[in-house]
Design a protein around this motif. Structure first.
Motif, PDB file in Angstrom:
ATOM      1  N   HIS A 162       0.547  -1.243  -0.004  1.00  0.00           N
ATOM      2  CA  HIS A 162      -0.097  -0.134  -0.072  1.00  0.00           C
ATOM      3  C   HIS A 162       1.000   1.330  -0.016  1.00  0.00           C
ATOM      4  O   HIS A 162       2.083   1.243   0.369  1.00  0.00           O
ATOM      5  N   ALA A 163       0.281   2.310  -0.679  1.00  0.00           N
ATOM      6  CA  ALA A 163       0.774   3.657  -0.328  1.00  0.00           C
ATOM      7  C   ALA A 163      -0.413   4.576  -0.534  1.00  0.00           C
ATOM      8  O   ALA A 163      -1.234   4.392  -1.021  1.00  0.00           O
ATOM      9  N   GLY A 189       3.691   0.698  -3.372  1.00  0.00           N
ATOM     10  CA  GLY A 189       5.226   0.899  -2.927  1.00  0.00           C
ATOM     11  C   GLY A 189       5.576  -0.466  -3.370  1.00  0.00           C
ATOM     12  O   GLY A 189       4.671  -1.414  -3.614  1.00  0.00           O
ATOM     13  N   TYR A 190       6.811  -0.928  -3.316  1.00  0.00           N
ATOM     14  CA  TYR A 190       7.354  -2.258  -3.736  1.00  0.00           C
ATOM     15  C   TYR A 190       8.355  -2.744  -2.837  1.00  0.00           C
ATOM     16  O   TYR A 190       9.249  -2.146  -2.379  1.00  0.00           O
ATOM     17  N   ILE A 191       8.347  -3.747  -2.405  1.00  0.00           N
ATOM     18  CA  ILE A 191       9.125  -4.603  -1.527  1.00  0.00           C
ATOM     19  C   ILE A 191      10.112  -5.473  -2.551  1.00  0.00           C
ATOM     20  O   ILE A 191       9.225  -6.350  -3.087  1.00  0.00           O
ATOM     21  N   HIS A 202      10.558   0.635  -1.799  1.00  0.00           N
ATOM     22  CA  HIS A 202      10.578   1.813  -2.503  1.00  0.00           C
ATOM     23  C   HIS A 202       8.946   2.001  -2.246  1.00  0.00           C
ATOM     24  O   HIS A 202       8.426   1.460  -2.685  1.00  0.00           O
ATOM     25  N   MET A 203       9.102   3.286  -1.342  1.00  0.00           N
ATOM     26  CA  MET A 203       7.523   3.648  -1.005  1.00  0.00           C
ATOM     27  C   MET A 203       6.972   4.531  -1.831  1.00  0.00           C
ATOM     28  O   MET A 203       5.658   4.398  -1.682  1.00  0.00           O
ATOM     29  N   GLY A 204       7.368   4.901  -3.120  1.00  0.00           N
ATOM     30  CA  GLY A 204       6.596   5.626  -4.148  1.00  0.00           C
ATOM     31  C   GLY A 204       6.308   6.926  -3.534  1.00  0.00           C
ATOM     32  O   GLY A 204       7.075   7.496  -2.400  1.00  0.00           O
ATOM     33  N   ASP A 205       5.058   7.536  -3.910  1.00  0.00           N
ATOM     34  CA  ASP A 205       4.584   8.437  -2.986  1.00  0.00           C
ATOM     35  C   ASP A 205       3.577   8.198  -2.212  1.00  0.00           C
ATOM     36  O   ASP A 205       2.777   7.709  -2.162  1.00  0.00           O
ATOM     37  N   THR A 206       3.974   8.719  -0.801  1.00  0.00           N
ATOM     38  CA  THR A 206       2.882   8.239   0.183  1.00  0.00           C
ATOM     39  C   THR A 206       2.845   9.315   1.188  1.00  0.00           C
ATOM     40  O   THR A 206       3.985   9.961   1.529  1.00  0.00           O
ATOM     41  N   THR A 233       3.470  14.546  -0.525  1.00  0.00           N
ATOM     42  CA  THR A 233       4.068  13.285   0.406  1.00  0.00           C
ATOM     43  C   THR A 233       4.291  13.565   1.940  1.00  0.00           C
ATOM     44  O   THR A 233       4.249  14.574   2.221  1.00  0.00           O
ATOM     45  N   MET A 234       4.850  12.525   2.553  1.00  0.00           N
ATOM     46  CA  MET A 234       5.378  12.853   3.834  1.00  0.00           C
ATOM     47  C   MET A 234       6.562  13.696   3.773  1.00  0.00           C
ATOM     48  O   MET A 234       7.211  13.783   2.690  1.00  0.00           O
TER      49      MET A 234
END
Length: 293
Positions: A162-163, A189-191, A202-206, A233-234
């Motif tokens: 999730h993101a 995001g990708y693990i 890689h969390m992407g935009d979140t 984002t954060m």
């Protein structure tokens, strides 16, 4: 207490203390030093090249090249040497976290140049094909919490997670010349679990969300690539909470800052917000720098 017994007790305490210190040292992240993109890669390591914003080229210990969110030709922070897509070199697979232009970016062109599939974890793939941006054989999709092993059972494993963001796909219609907003799937995001077990998130935009702790506990990433710019984002303070309180990785590389005046967060602010109690080493990079883990 006799002198002999006292000496034995002190010796035992010293040994226990040294053992605890050794254990703590063993659990501490080993400092890493970014190097220029032209430096030779270290065989058997996970090699991460940052190209500005969220664009990353990851070379796995087994030699597979995964490019994530390749916004390059229009990215003001991408070094001039990488404005030509061929300068990326061999690409085996492309991951896109969501459809915004600063993440989807040059992915279709890079995919066709390398005959490399684009994997999208949130439903964007069909839209890319329907709009004629990529041929069907280069668009692969899977869903959140789903895992794929594109290179077979001994290759890296990729899981979509999730993101907290949005994912509109803005497409310039070649017939009308006007921009159109299309469904871009859900942000993810990708693990990425490497062949040797090292894990990158890689969390992407979140934005910050509570299930980052669940994801951290479930997948135990060693390295997070984390947005800190704020506005979309954060910012540094929320990113610090994610790192220190939720995920607790060995390493963190800040990204998605400094490309526009709105993305004001800085690595110094992140490190200040983390404080001295964090066990995470923050690796500050410049676009065009690489680091091996």
């Amino acid at each position: 207490m006799t002198t002999r017994r006292l000496s034995a007790l002190l010796l035992a305490c010293s040994a226990a203390t040294l053992g605890a210190c050794a254990s703590n040292v063993g659990n501490a992240p080993v400092p890493v030093q970014p190097t220029a993109a032209s430096a030779p890669a270290t065989a058997g390591k996970t090699d991460v090249l940052w190209l500005g914003q969220a664009a990353m080229r990851i070379t796995t210990p087994g030699g597979k090249v995964i490019v994530i969110d390749p916004w390059l030709t229009g990215n003001p922070k991408t070094p001039a040497g990488f404005k030509q897509l061929s300068a990326i070199g061999k690409v085996d697979l492309i991951l896109v976290t969501h459809a915004h232009g600063d993440h989807l970016g040059d992915a279709p062109e890079l995919a066709k140049l390398n005959n490399a599939p684009i994997y999208t974890g949130g439903g964007m793939g069909n839209q890319l094909v329907q709009l004629g941006l990529v041929p069907a054989n280069l668009s692969q999709r899977f869903g959140k919490s789903g895992s794929v092993m594109p290179f077979g059972p001994t290759g890296p494993k990729i899981t979509a997670v999730h993101a907290e963001h949005s994912s509109e796909l803005i497409y310039k219609n070649p017939t009308t010349g006007k921009d159109e907003a299309h469904y871009g799937g859900e942000p993810v995001g990708y693990i990425i679990e490497m062949e040797n077990g090292f894990k990158v998130w890689h969390m992407g935009d979140t934005g910050l969300f509570g299930d980052m702790k669940l994801i951290g506990d479930r997948y135990k990433p060693d390295l997070v690539l984390i947005p800190i710019g704020g506005h979309f984002t954060m910012g540094p303070q929320d990113a610090a909470i994610a790192i220190r309180d939720f995920v607790k990785p060995k390493y963190a590389i800040p990204m998605h800052y400094g490309t526009s005046p709105m993305l004001k967060g800085t690595p110094d602010e992140l490190k200040a917000a983390l404080g001295t109690a964090s066990g995470t080493a923050v690796v500050v990079m410049e676009p065009g720098m690489r680091v091996g883990f």
